[in-house]
Design an enzyme around this catalytic site. Structure first.
Site, PDB file in Angstrom:
ATOM      1  N   GLU A 151       1.736   8.687  23.476  1.00 14.50           N
ATOM      2  CA  GLU A 151       0.889   7.502  23.639  1.00 14.50           C
ATOM      3  C   GLU A 151       1.280   6.476  22.579  1.00 14.50           C
ATOM      4  O   GLU A 151       1.486   6.830  21.435  1.00 14.50           O
ATOM      5  CB  GLU A 151      -0.566   7.947  23.437  1.00 14.50           C
ATOM      6  CG  GLU A 151      -1.566   6.876  23.617  1.00 14.50           C
ATOM      7  CD  GLU A 151      -1.450   6.234  24.987  1.00 14.50           C
ATOM      8  OE1 GLU A 151      -1.609   6.938  25.986  1.00 14.50           O
ATOM      9  OE2 GLU A 151      -1.175   5.017  25.032  1.00 14.50           O
ATOM     10  N   LEU A 155      -0.578   3.550  22.064  1.00  5.23           N
ATOM     11  CA  LEU A 155      -1.624   2.526  21.975  1.00  5.23           C
ATOM     12  C   LEU A 155      -1.908   2.091  20.543  1.00  5.23           C
ATOM     13  O   LEU A 155      -1.801   2.854  19.590  1.00  5.23           O
ATOM     14  CB  LEU A 155      -2.909   2.963  22.680  1.00  5.23           C
ATOM     15  CG  LEU A 155      -3.724   4.150  22.201  1.00  5.23           C
ATOM     16  CD1 LEU A 155      -4.589   3.803  21.006  1.00  5.23           C
ATOM     17  CD2 LEU A 155      -4.612   4.597  23.339  1.00  5.23           C
ATOM     18  N   CYS A 178      -2.135   6.267  11.830  1.00  3.40           N
ATOM     19  CA  CYS A 178      -0.855   6.651  12.444  1.00  3.40           C
ATOM     20  C   CYS A 178       0.352   6.434  11.546  1.00  3.40           C
ATOM     21  O   CYS A 178       0.987   7.393  11.126  1.00  3.40           O
ATOM     22  CB  CYS A 178      -0.655   5.893  13.746  1.00  3.40           C
ATOM     23  SG  CYS A 178      -1.802   6.424  15.014  1.00  3.40           S
ATOM     24  N   ARG A 226      -9.092   4.581   7.713  1.00  2.00           N
ATOM     25  CA  ARG A 226      -8.173   5.642   7.291  1.00  2.00           C
ATOM     26  C   ARG A 226      -6.952   5.008   6.621  1.00  2.00           C
ATOM     27  O   ARG A 226      -6.321   4.118   7.177  1.00  2.00           O
ATOM     28  CB  ARG A 226      -7.732   6.486   8.493  1.00  2.00           C
ATOM     29  CG  ARG A 226      -8.813   7.442   8.972  1.00  2.00           C
ATOM     30  CD  ARG A 226      -8.386   8.192  10.207  1.00  2.00           C
ATOM     31  NE  ARG A 226      -8.223   7.313  11.340  1.00  2.00           N
ATOM     32  CZ  ARG A 226      -7.706   7.681  12.518  1.00  2.00           C
ATOM     33  NH1 ARG A 226      -7.302   8.918  12.698  1.00  2.00           N
ATOM     34  NH2 ARG A 226      -7.604   6.819  13.504  1.00  2.00           N
TER      35      ARG A 226
HETATM   36  C1  UDX Z   1       0.417   1.956  15.495  1.00  2.00           C
HETATM   37  C2  UDX Z   1       1.495   1.613  16.527  1.00  2.00           C
HETATM   38  O1  UDX Z   1       1.647   0.187  16.610  1.00  2.00           O
HETATM   39  C3  UDX Z   1       1.135   2.206  17.884  1.00  2.00           C
HETATM   40  O2  UDX Z   1       2.161   1.934  18.821  1.00  2.00           O
HETATM   41  C4  UDX Z   1       0.932   3.703  17.718  1.00  2.00           C
HETATM   42  O3  UDX Z   1       0.538   4.269  18.952  1.00  2.00           O
HETATM   43  C5  UDX Z   1      -0.121   3.987  16.656  1.00  2.00           C
HETATM   44  O4  UDX Z   1       0.243   3.358  15.429  1.00  2.00           O
HETATM   45  P1  UDX Z   1      -2.001   0.999  14.910  1.00  2.00           P
HETATM   46  O5  UDX Z   1      -2.094   2.057  13.867  1.00  2.00           O
HETATM   47  O6  UDX Z   1      -3.179   0.746  15.795  1.00  2.00           O
HETATM   48  O7  UDX Z   1      -0.780   1.311  15.904  1.00  2.00           O
HETATM   49  O8  UDX Z   1      -1.678  -0.351  14.142  1.00  2.00           O
HETATM   50  P2  UDX Z   1      -0.564  -1.474  14.128  1.00  2.00           P
HETATM   51  O9  UDX Z   1      -1.021  -2.646  14.875  1.00  2.00           O
HETATM   52  O10 UDX Z   1       0.770  -0.940  14.454  1.00  2.00           O
HETATM   53  O11 UDX Z   1      -0.612  -1.853  12.576  1.00  2.00           O
HETATM   54  C6  UDX Z   1      -0.350  -0.865  11.589  1.00  2.00           C
HETATM   55  C7  UDX Z   1      -0.499  -1.409  10.196  1.00  2.00           C
HETATM   56  O12 UDX Z   1       0.585  -2.289   9.903  1.00  2.00           O
HETATM   57  C8  UDX Z   1      -1.767  -2.216   9.925  1.00  2.00           C
HETATM   58  O13 UDX Z   1      -2.287  -1.815   8.670  1.00  2.00           O
HETATM   59  C9  UDX Z   1      -1.289  -3.643   9.901  1.00  2.00           C
HETATM   60  O14 UDX Z   1      -2.087  -4.458   9.076  1.00  2.00           O
HETATM   61  C10 UDX Z   1       0.105  -3.481   9.319  1.00  2.00           C
HETATM   62  N1  UDX Z   1       1.035  -4.561   9.661  1.00  2.00           N
HETATM   63  C11 UDX Z   1       1.374  -4.804  10.954  1.00  2.00           C
HETATM   64  C12 UDX Z   1       1.591  -5.337   8.631  1.00  2.00           C
HETATM   65  O15 UDX Z   1       1.309  -5.130   7.451  1.00  2.00           O
HETATM   66  N2  UDX Z   1       2.466  -6.319   8.980  1.00  2.00           N
HETATM   67  C13 UDX Z   1       2.812  -6.599  10.256  1.00  2.00           C
HETATM   68  O16 UDX Z   1       3.615  -7.512  10.470  1.00  2.00           O
HETATM   69  C14 UDX Z   1       2.249  -5.804  11.285  1.00  2.00           C
END
Ligand code: UDX
Length: 444
Positions: free
Chosen positions: A154, A156, A269, A339
């Site tokens: 997944e 998401l 994640c 988290r």
């Molecule tokens: C991530 C993956 O994107 C997703 O495909 C997977 O299934 C689960 O892990 P998520 O944990 O929901 O999803 O968050 P994501 O939007 O990827 O952001 C992760 C972290 O990176 C956040 O803390 C965000 O603030 C940070 N981030 C993201 C940055 O610091 N800079 C960016 O340019 C993008």
């Protein structure tokens, strides 16, 4: 044709998947060992903040197409297709993933399978897990080899979970090539609506499907740490990482997405997945292949330290007794998840260094208070900022981006702001009389 589906695990992944499968027209039962969570879901309430999920959930709970239970037997009697959507958190004191919840699902459901069943794992797992579970399932299921296991990772994102579930950019199905069984056929039936829209459908072996997921997350984490490493160089040389990211992002091979420099990545994640990936590579004897991920992790954790040091510096060298308003506790906007949240981590560090920290987050305060009960939580931006010596924007919620700098200047004690996510228009704040500090930019 509608399938009868059971989804094990009702966290962000499982609850959204269960609701999404009902939305696709299937008959679904969601299963969890947490009865409090199941009680909420039965009433059509989502136990966490996820935009849009409540509507889908309620619609299908009301129609009867979506049910919830704590009874695995009930699920096994009902369903022909089973999804595993339980967590694989980092083990205490180790990099490796804790597989106990995934293993428990197999140990619970396996012995209950008396007619042919397909189990699709969605959880993020170390490569090799699916093959191990498939074998175990054949051993313990009364139906034997007719209990077949494939992997269907997944992708998401929290905050976009419903959209990502209903309109994924690809579907990946891992099957054992020696023993493919009915897995592809069943997956095609479950996801028929998406296949009609020509969603890329990749059928591969079990190990590849497991690695697709962790590789995708490792790549995203690397991209973020890359730009944060460049931000360090920008800070040292007076360059501007935002302009730099825009400029390199126009190259289609690079792309602008995930080049947002700031406090770095957190959440349930990315951090634990890169660590579990390193641990697994070590077990496979190829730890050198992923040594760079250790650096990715280091760069990421340094961002938090950098912001604490910057805060100390801009208030004159000591945080003791300094009132800091921290705007944001969630690891990213549109989520109440704290988290491994960089925002909450920094708030906690400032507090431990003697600052009087007042935290405000639109959705994550309950979760934040459970982790850091000794922090002070304010009920609004204004309450957090009243009289503050320093404001820190730590999560880029839209309501922080749209703050009127002139109005907030009248509330604070000292108009000083650290934009930990480079999400504000710096010039607007400077024009309104603020000392503005961005990440990887001249003033930072
Ligand atoms: C991530 C993956 O994107 C997703 O495909 C997977 O299934 C689960 O892990 P998520 O944990 O929901 O999803 O968050 P994501 O939007 O990827 O952001 C992760 C972290 O990176 C956040 O803390 C965000 O603030 C940070 N981030 C993201 C940055 O610091 N800079 C960016 O340019 C993008």
């Amino acid at each position: 044709m509608p399938e009868r589906i059971a989804v094990f695990g009702t966290g962000y992944l499982g609850a959204t998947h269960a609701a999404g499968m009902a939305e696709l027209g299937h008959e679904v039962i969601g299963v969890d060992i947490d009865s409090a969570k199941i009680d909420l879901l039965r009433r059509g309430e989502v136990p966490f903040y996820e935009p849009g999920l409540g509507d889908v959930l309620r619609r299908h709970v009301d129609s009867g197409r979506l049910r919830f239970t704590t009874d695995a037997r009930e699920a096994a009697e009902f369903a022909d297709v089973f999804f595993i959507g339980v967590g694989t958190p980092q083990k205490e004191g180790e990099y490796a993933a804790d597989m106990r919840y995934v293993d428990d699902v197999i140990e619970t459901v396996g012995p209950l399978l008396t007619r042919p069943a397909v189990i699709l794992g969605k959880s993020t797992v170390p490569v090799g897990t699916a093959a191990r579970l498939a074998e175990r399932l054949r051993e313990i299921a009364p139906v034997g080899a007719d209990a077949q296991l494939g992997w269907n990772p997944e992708f998401l994102r929290e905050g976009f979970a419903v959209e990502d579930t209903l309109r994924p950019d690809r579907l990946v199905i891992g099957v054992d090539p020696e023993n493919p069984g009915r897995i592809e056929e069943v997956a095609r039936s479950v996801y028929a609506a998406m296949l009609e829209r020509n969603t890329p459908f990749i059928v591969t072996d079990l190990a590849t499907s497991e690695l697709v997921k962790v590789s995708a997350n490792a790549f995203l984490a690397t991209k973020i740490s890359f730009i944060n490493a460049i931000a360090e160089v920008c800070e040292a040389s007076g360059a501007d990482v935002t302009a730099l990211a825009d400029a390199i992002g126009y190259d289609e091979r690079i792309g602008r997405k995930f080049l947002g420099a700031g406090l770095g990545f957190g959440g349930g994640c990315l951090p634990k997945d890169i660590r579990a990936f390193m641990a697994r590579a070590g077990e496979l004897g190829v730890d050198q292949a992923l040594t760079f991920l250790r650096e990715v992790d280091n760069v990421n954790m340094r961002r938090r330290k950098h912001v604490v040091e910057l805060a100390t510096r801009v208030v004159g060298g000591s945080l003791s007794g300094i009132h800091v308003a921290v705007l944001g506790a969630a690891f990213k906007p549109q989520s109440d998840d704290v988290r491994d949240s960089p925002a909450l981590d920094v708030a906690g560090s400032l507090h431990l260094r003697g600052a009087d920290v007042r935290v405000y987050d639109p959705e994550a305060m309950r979760n934040a208070a459970a982790v850091w009960p000794t922090l002070t939580f304010a009920q609004s931006i204004e309450e957090a900022c009243a009289g503050a010596d320093l404001v820190l924007v730590a999560t880029e919620w839209a309501q922080f981006r749209s703050i009127d700098p002139a109005a907030l200047a009248a509330t604070v004690g000292q108009p000083r702001i650290i934009d930990g996510r480079n999400c504000l228009v710096a010039q607007d704040w400077i024009d309104a009389g603020w000392e503005y500090y961005g990440m990887g930019r001249h003033s930072g």
